[in-house]
Design an enzyme around this catalytic site. Structure first.
Site, PDB file in Angstrom:
ATOM      1  N   ASP A 141       0.834  -1.198   0.000  1.00  0.00           N
ATOM      2  CA  ASP A 141       0.000   0.000   0.000  1.00  0.00           C
ATOM      3  C   ASP A 141       0.878   1.261   0.000  1.00  0.00           C
ATOM      4  O   ASP A 141       0.667   2.187   0.783  1.00  0.00           O
ATOM      5  CB  ASP A 141      -0.967   0.001   1.197  1.00  0.00           C
ATOM      6  CG  ASP A 141      -1.984   1.142   1.104  1.00  0.00           C
ATOM      7  OD1 ASP A 141      -2.239   1.626  -0.018  1.00  0.00           O
ATOM      8  OD2 ASP A 141      -2.508   1.568   2.154  1.00  0.00           O
ATOM      9  N   HIS A 184      -2.759   0.202  11.626  1.00  0.00           N
ATOM     10  CA  HIS A 184      -2.672  -1.198  11.206  1.00  0.00           C
ATOM     11  C   HIS A 184      -1.229  -1.624  10.969  1.00  0.00           C
ATOM     12  O   HIS A 184      -0.344  -0.787  10.851  1.00  0.00           O
ATOM     13  CB  HIS A 184      -3.480  -1.416   9.918  1.00  0.00           C
ATOM     14  CG  HIS A 184      -3.327  -0.309   8.917  1.00  0.00           C
ATOM     15  ND1 HIS A 184      -4.264   0.679   8.744  1.00  0.00           N
ATOM     16  CD2 HIS A 184      -2.321   0.009   8.067  1.00  0.00           C
ATOM     17  CE1 HIS A 184      -3.859   1.529   7.822  1.00  0.00           C
ATOM     18  NE2 HIS A 184      -2.666   1.153   7.399  1.00  0.00           N
ATOM     19  N   GLN A 252      -3.699  -5.507   5.434  1.00  0.00           N
ATOM     20  CA  GLN A 252      -3.457  -4.515   6.494  1.00  0.00           C
ATOM     21  C   GLN A 252      -4.381  -4.826   7.674  1.00  0.00           C
ATOM     22  O   GLN A 252      -5.590  -4.585   7.597  1.00  0.00           O
ATOM     23  CB  GLN A 252      -3.707  -3.093   5.958  1.00  0.00           C
ATOM     24  CG  GLN A 252      -2.593  -2.608   5.032  1.00  0.00           C
ATOM     25  CD  GLN A 252      -2.995  -1.397   4.208  1.00  0.00           C
ATOM     26  OE1 GLN A 252      -4.005  -1.421   3.503  1.00  0.00           O
ATOM     27  NE2 GLN A 252      -2.208  -0.325   4.279  1.00  0.00           N
ATOM     28  N   ARG A 282       3.692  12.298  11.238  1.00  0.00           N
ATOM     29  CA  ARG A 282       2.391  12.290  10.555  1.00  0.00           C
ATOM     30  C   ARG A 282       1.670  11.019  10.978  1.00  0.00           C
ATOM     31  O   ARG A 282       2.088   9.914  10.645  1.00  0.00           O
ATOM     32  CB  ARG A 282       2.592  12.297   9.038  1.00  0.00           C
ATOM     33  CG  ARG A 282       1.303  12.126   8.231  1.00  0.00           C
ATOM     34  CD  ARG A 282       1.656  11.840   6.788  1.00  0.00           C
ATOM     35  NE  ARG A 282       0.509  11.699   5.903  1.00  0.00           N
ATOM     36  CZ  ARG A 282      -0.190  10.579   5.724  1.00  0.00           C
ATOM     37  NH1 ARG A 282       0.085   9.489   6.420  1.00  0.00           N
ATOM     38  NH2 ARG A 282      -1.178  10.548   4.852  1.00  0.00           N
ATOM     39  N   ASP A 284      -0.922   8.499  10.643  1.00  0.00           N
ATOM     40  CA  ASP A 284      -1.730   8.056   9.504  1.00  0.00           C
ATOM     41  C   ASP A 284      -3.092   7.533   9.958  1.00  0.00           C
ATOM     42  O   ASP A 284      -3.195   6.844  10.972  1.00  0.00           O
ATOM     43  CB  ASP A 284      -0.947   6.928   8.809  1.00  0.00           C
ATOM     44  CG  ASP A 284      -1.644   6.400   7.576  1.00  0.00           C
ATOM     45  OD1 ASP A 284      -1.794   7.172   6.626  1.00  0.00           O
ATOM     46  OD2 ASP A 284      -2.046   5.222   7.565  1.00  0.00           O
ATOM     47  N   GLU A 326      -3.689  12.884  10.108  1.00  0.00           N
ATOM     48  CA  GLU A 326      -4.169  12.607   8.758  1.00  0.00           C
ATOM     49  C   GLU A 326      -5.568  12.032   8.920  1.00  0.00           C
ATOM     50  O   GLU A 326      -5.756  10.834   9.129  1.00  0.00           O
ATOM     51  CB  GLU A 326      -3.244  11.622   8.031  1.00  0.00           C
ATOM     52  CG  GLU A 326      -3.534  11.538   6.530  1.00  0.00           C
ATOM     53  CD  GLU A 326      -4.284  10.282   6.087  1.00  0.00           C
ATOM     54  OE1 GLU A 326      -4.826  10.297   4.966  1.00  0.00           O
ATOM     55  OE2 GLU A 326      -4.351   9.301   6.845  1.00  0.00           O
ATOM     56  N   HIS A 395      -0.241  12.355  -2.143  1.00  0.00           N
ATOM     57  CA  HIS A 395      -0.058  11.024  -2.748  1.00  0.00           C
ATOM     58  C   HIS A 395      -1.378  10.267  -2.870  1.00  0.00           C
ATOM     59  O   HIS A 395      -1.425   9.213  -3.479  1.00  0.00           O
ATOM     60  CB  HIS A 395       0.929  10.225  -1.907  1.00  0.00           C
ATOM     61  CG  HIS A 395       0.342   9.854  -0.573  1.00  0.00           C
ATOM     62  ND1 HIS A 395       0.106  10.788   0.407  1.00  0.00           N
ATOM     63  CD2 HIS A 395      -0.102   8.672  -0.092  1.00  0.00           C
ATOM     64  CE1 HIS A 395      -0.447  10.185   1.440  1.00  0.00           C
ATOM     65  NE2 HIS A 395      -0.583   8.910   1.179  1.00  0.00           N
ATOM     66  N   ASP A 396      -2.417  10.763  -2.226  1.00  0.00           N
ATOM     67  CA  ASP A 396      -3.706  10.062  -2.245  1.00  0.00           C
ATOM     68  C   ASP A 396      -4.664  10.675  -3.260  1.00  0.00           C
ATOM     69  O   ASP A 396      -4.385  11.707  -3.874  1.00  0.00           O
ATOM     70  CB  ASP A 396      -4.328  10.070  -0.843  1.00  0.00           C
ATOM     71  CG  ASP A 396      -3.730   8.983   0.054  1.00  0.00           C
ATOM     72  OD1 ASP A 396      -3.275   7.957  -0.480  1.00  0.00           O
ATOM     73  OD2 ASP A 396      -3.723   9.181   1.280  1.00  0.00           O
ATOM     74  N   ARG A 520      -3.784   5.485  -7.822  1.00  0.00           N
ATOM     75  CA  ARG A 520      -3.076   6.569  -7.123  1.00  0.00           C
ATOM     76  C   ARG A 520      -1.625   6.644  -7.611  1.00  0.00           C
ATOM     77  O   ARG A 520      -0.973   7.672  -7.487  1.00  0.00           O
ATOM     78  CB  ARG A 520      -3.108   6.330  -5.603  1.00  0.00           C
ATOM     79  CG  ARG A 520      -4.470   6.565  -4.984  1.00  0.00           C
ATOM     80  CD  ARG A 520      -4.467   6.279  -3.501  1.00  0.00           C
ATOM     81  NE  ARG A 520      -4.196   4.872  -3.207  1.00  0.00           N
ATOM     82  CZ  ARG A 520      -4.029   4.381  -1.971  1.00  0.00           C
ATOM     83  NH1 ARG A 520      -4.103   5.184  -0.920  1.00  0.00           N
ATOM     84  NH2 ARG A 520      -3.790   3.105  -1.773  1.00  0.00           N
TER      85      ARG A 520
HETATM   86  C1  GLC Z   1      -3.627   6.924   4.623  1.00  0.00           C
HETATM   87  C2  GLC Z   1      -2.590   7.036   3.542  1.00  0.00           C
HETATM   88  C3  GLC Z   1      -2.985   6.174   2.392  1.00  0.00           C
HETATM   89  C4  GLC Z   1      -3.104   4.746   2.864  1.00  0.00           C
HETATM   90  C5  GLC Z   1      -4.021   4.644   4.069  1.00  0.00           C
HETATM   91  C6  GLC Z   1      -3.883   3.327   4.746  1.00  0.00           C
HETATM   92  O1  GLC Z   1      -4.835   7.428   4.251  1.00  0.00           O
HETATM   93  O2  GLC Z   1      -2.425   8.372   3.169  1.00  0.00           O
HETATM   94  O3  GLC Z   1      -2.072   6.277   1.340  1.00  0.00           O
HETATM   95  O4  GLC Z   1      -3.602   3.947   1.835  1.00  0.00           O
HETATM   96  O5  GLC Z   1      -3.735   5.599   5.050  1.00  0.00           O
HETATM   97  O6  GLC Z   1      -2.689   3.278   5.477  1.00  0.00           O
END
Ligand code: GLC
Ligand code: GLC
Length: 651
Positions: A141, A184, A252, A282, A284, A326, A395-396, A520
């Protein structure tokens, strides 16, 4: 706060600390622990007080913080103390960020060090290096399925590289940002592997169920994150013969924070990275940290308590380190990641401003600012000592998670409007030059998101292939307009990867079987540094974008009105194509900048009359900070060309 129960518990914990911890000089640690202990104890008790092992876990928690403190270098501790003294340091306008891949922007971490000059050239002083930790090949991922939280993926480098980068950055006053993937682990992480062999201790690190009974109850209210490629939130593990909660991809595994061991392990990892010299972590996918049957399992109150507890604990050990949330969720929810019922941020100091990002794309697609105004108006005022990360691309994918109510107030029907945005940005209409790709369409809900690089989404890819100079110029103006806003809005602007040199979509991901189902990757390109050299050659697209960005960044850093202290005032100017706001210096309010941006391709006019009572009254004194010239004027109106923006001050 002094309170008897927690105070006597603290005393007994201090007595029980391991001798090697007691022997250290822990002066600063103790003062901070004393200050935060009441909060830490209350939160830990709320989350885990019902368990028999509560006291044991509480002791382990304190030991983890103490160990983290003992491992912290003197240099970093000095920085902590400096930042405590100047605690609003990150609200300054001087910070400008960039997010990038160590193996996309550069070859690897060692090579990234060679590129520090590029950051300095552009003016970037906060660098988010996308995930670098060990992940299984093909099931990563993009780095967010981690199999070892302390080991750098050997394909990009090792821990020594990161320590060196942190050191080199620090020398140059560049902040280092790294990810902590809290929610995760990869199914190949040691904890998951032990769980698979039947170890109950580690099965308790995850949400693992014998049969479908509980998973089915969860599923009734849980949305799907990747409906196309990873539908359902549970995965059958045939070795264990059990179901595992997997909200993102099937590989995950969601960590179970109702287990205090999980919390302590993750805190230990946070402190480990803080001690490598990372300035900002950061965090996540924080919205997902707590799961409760009957809820969407996002934005749960306990997810916030976990983050508060992490912040309180991290402050004891490494108070100079900041957290980014995030949480790509609705505006009313995202604001809570700074902390609820608080004056100063008490969870994460920084949060992605996904609302503004999506609103900006709405402005590009509709060529008007109706929803932008409505959305910005509904952005709740943030707390003190908290700030936004303002970004255009990352990146998303881009999701259109605005409030339905706001969409209606702007005069649209929510479902149709979202469909319009997806259609526009994926270039369905003749009038649209956007080259976005549709991400994760969900037939059941009608939702869809958009992928694509900034340059391709604003029409540069199409304009270049048609060699149409006029359209090229418009696309460049759109890039600059969007950055003109994130650089002046209030918060830390976060640029993305190749955007300063207008990198287009990269379709090569379709050659890689592990990427082909995740578009992506179209906006996660490898930077072509030979082409990037064109930024130095006058007349090229790269030059036009890069020199403009560089100039904007340099100007932003000089303007104290652009620092972030709730010092923005939205102005209604009676032209639906314009976005207009005033930024003022919070200490000297007469120091102001009028930001005005034209989201239309045609000339638009700003009526000077509308500026009455704003303190800006004498047109003759206006100067654009960006171009250094007076704005064009006719009949008491300021003229803006297609996609032009001004940062106006009075000379
Ligand atoms: C966050 C990341 C993304 C990822 C997701 C799962 O949103 O920015 O790229 O797929 O978490 O970890
Ligand atoms: C500067 C430094 C930052 C430091 C802060 C505290 O802005 O760049 O690292 O923490 O000052 O004063």
């Amino acid at each position: 706060m002094y309170e008897q129960i927690s105070h006597s518990l603290l005393n007994s914990i201090l007595d029980d600390l391991k001798p090697e911890i007691r022997r250290q000089d822990l002066r600063h640690f103790y003062t901070r622990l004393g200050a935060n202990f009441y909060a830490i104890h209350s939160l830990f008790f709320t989350l885990y007080g019902h368990r028999d092992d509560f006291k044991v876990q509480m002791l382990r928690l304190v030991e983890t913080m103490a160990k983290g403190y003992i491992d912290r270098s003197r240099e970093l501790e000095q920085l902590d103390i400096q930042r405590e003294q100047d605690h609003n340091w990150f609200l300054s306008q001087k910070w400008v960020g960039m997010a990038l891949y160590s193996n996309g922007f550069a070859e690897n971490l060692a090579d990234l060090e060679n590129k520090i000059g590029y950051f300095q050239e552009l003016g970037i002083n906060m660098v988010h290096i996308m995930p670098i930790l060990k992940c299984p090949i093909g099931k990563s991922d993009g780095g967010y399925a981690i199999s070892d939280f302390r080991e750098v993926d050997e394909r990009v480098g090792d821990l020594e590289d990161i320590r060196r980068i942190a050191y080199e950055f620090r020398k140059r006053d560049i902040l280092l940002v790294l990810d902590i993937v809290l929610n995760h682990t990869s199914d190949e992480h040691e904890w998951a592997r032990k769980a698979i062999t039947g170890d109950r201790n580690f099965q308790d690190y995850y949400y693992i169920f014998e049969n479908r009974e509980i998973p089915d109850m969860f599923e009734e209210n849980m949305p799907e994150v990747f409906p196309e490629t990873a539908p359902s939130n549970f995965t059958w593990n045939s070795e264990m013969e059990k179901w595992v909660m997997t909200v993102f991809h099937s590989y995950q595994w969601d960590l179970n924070y109702s287990n205090p061991r999980v919390f302590i392990e993750m805190l230990d990892i946070i402190l480990f990275w803080a001690n490598q010299g990372v300035d900002i972590l950061r965090l996540d996918a924080v919205a997902f940290l707590w799961k409760k049957i009957g809820s969407s399992c996002q934005n749960e109150r306990n997810a916030h308590l976990i983050l508060q507890l992490m912040k309180d604990c991290c402050q004891v050990t490494a108070p100079g380190v900041l957290f980014i949330a995030e949480a790509i969720v609705a505006p009313v929810e995202v604001i809570k990641y700074f902390g609820e019922d608080a004056i100063a941020a008490k969870e994460c100091e920084i949060a992605y401003n996904a609302t503004l990002m999506a609103l900006l794309w709405d402005g590009i697609a509709t060529k008007n600012t109706k929803l932008l105004y409505q959305g910005i108006k509904s952005l709740p005022n943030k707390l003190e000592r908290a700030t936004w990360l303002n970004y255009v691309r990352c990146h998303d994918d881009i999701g259109f998670g605005f409030d339905d109510y706001d969409i209606q107030v702007a005069g649209y029907e929510p479902r149709t409007h979202r469909k319009f945005l997806v259609d526009y940005l994926s270039g369905k209409f003749d009038s649209s030059l956007s080259k976005g790709l549709i991400f994760m369409p969900n037939e059941a809900t009608g939702d869809a998101r958009i992928c694509g690089s900034l340059a391709s989404l604003v029409g540069l890819e199409s304009a270049l292939s048609d060699a149409d100079e006029r359209l090229i110029a418009l696309a460049i103006n759109r890039i600059l307009l969007l950055h003109g806003i994130i650089l002046s809005f209030g918060g830390i602007p976060l640029m993305y990867n190749g955007d300063a040199i207008a990198v287009l979509n990269d379709y090569s991901y379709t050659d890689d079987p592990s990427k082909i189902n995740d578009n992506r990757w179209v906006h996660r390109p490898k930077i072509d540094w030979e082409k990037a050299e064109l930024r130095k050659k006058q007349g090229t697209v790269e030059y036009r974008v890069f020199t403009a960005m560089k100039k904007m960044i340099a100007i932003r850093k000089e303007i104290s009105a652009f620092a972030d202290f709730n010092n923005r005032e939205l102005l209604h100017v009676g032209n639906e194509h314009l976005l207009c706001y005033i930024r003022f210096n919070h200490e000297r309010p007469s120091e102001k900048v009028l930001v005005v941006a034209n989201f239309d391709a045609n000339l638009q006019y700003l009526d000077l009359d509308k500026l009455r009572n704003t303190g800006f009254n004498t047109y003759s004194k206006f100067v654009d900070l960006y171009s250094g010239i007076k704005p064009l004027q006719s009949d008491g109106r300021i003229i803006l060309e297609g996609y032009q923006f001004y940062w106006l001050t009075e000379s």
